[in-house]
Design a protein around this motif. Structure first.
Motif, short mmCIF file in Angstrom:
data_model
loop_
_atom_site.label_atom_id
_atom_site.label_comp_id
_atom_site.label_asym_id
_atom_site.label_seq_id
_atom_site.Cartn_x
_atom_site.Cartn_y
_atom_site.Cartn_z
N ILE A 1 0.83 -1.21 0.00
CA ILE A 1 0.00 0.00 0.00
C ILE A 1 0.86 1.26 0.00
O ILE A 1 0.68 2.15 -0.81
N PHE A 2 1.81 1.35 0.93
CA PHE A 2 2.61 2.56 1.04
C PHE A 2 3.63 2.67 -0.07
O PHE A 2 3.98 3.77 -0.48
N GLY A 3 4.11 1.56 -0.60
CA GLY A 3 5.01 1.59 -1.75
C GLY A 3 4.28 2.12 -2.98
O GLY A 3 4.84 2.89 -3.76
N THR A 4 3.01 1.74 -3.13
CA THR A 4 2.21 2.23 -4.24
C THR A 4 2.04 3.73 -4.14
O THR A 4 2.16 4.44 -5.14
N LYS A 5 1.77 4.23 -2.94
CA LYS A 5 1.60 5.68 -2.76
C LYS A 5 2.90 6.41 -3.11
O LYS A 5 2.87 7.43 -3.77
N LYS A 6 4.02 5.86 -2.68
CA LYS A 6 5.31 6.49 -2.96
C LYS A 6 5.58 6.53 -4.46
O LYS A 6 6.03 7.54 -4.99
N ARG A 7 5.26 5.44 -5.16
CA ARG A 7 5.44 5.41 -6.62
C ARG A 7 4.50 6.40 -7.30
O ARG A 7 4.89 7.06 -8.26
N GLN A 8 3.28 6.52 -6.80
CA GLN A 8 2.32 7.45 -7.39
C GLN A 8 2.81 8.89 -7.23
O GLN A 8 2.76 9.68 -8.16
N VAL A 9 3.31 9.23 -6.04
CA VAL A 9 3.84 10.57 -5.79
C VAL A 9 5.03 10.82 -6.71
O VAL A 9 5.13 11.89 -7.32
N ALA A 10 5.92 9.85 -6.85
CA ALA A 10 7.09 10.00 -7.73
C ALA A 10 6.66 10.25 -9.17
O ALA A 10 7.21 11.11 -9.86
#
Length: 101
Positions: free
Chosen positions: A7-16
């Protein structure tokens, strides 16, 4: 990879991804929270003013990463912006978002 990492990895990739597309950071906290600290160069529009000021965000013609104190208000802001045809994602709390930048 655990569920939370996913979940949090997905958010980080989305922000990037948004940052790669020249996104702006929109802080939707109230003025006193903003005055206590914020991300440099972020745009400040409190959540309770966003409905009346959505045109300002549209004029920027850029994707938007929303943030607040914990991620609840920024989630509402991102959903509202998406409903108004503005590409937006919830960056969560401003302190953790700042660390990702």
């Amino acid at each position: 990879m655990g569920f939370l990492d996913f979940i949090f990895g997905t958010k980080k990739r989305q922000v990037a991804k948004f940052l790669e597309n020249d996104a702006i950071i929109l802080d939707v906290r109230n003025k006193s929270e903003w005055d206590a600290g914020h991300i440099e160069n972020a745009l400040h529009i409190p959540l309770n003013e966003l409905n009346n000021r959505v045109g300002e965000v549209k004029k920027l013609n850029k994707p938007v990463i929303t943030c607040c104190a914990s991620g609840v208000r920024s989630a509402k802001a991102a959903k509202f912006l998406n409903m108004n045809n503005i590409e937006a994602t919830n960056g969560g709390g401003w302190v953790s978002l700042k660390k990702k930048l």
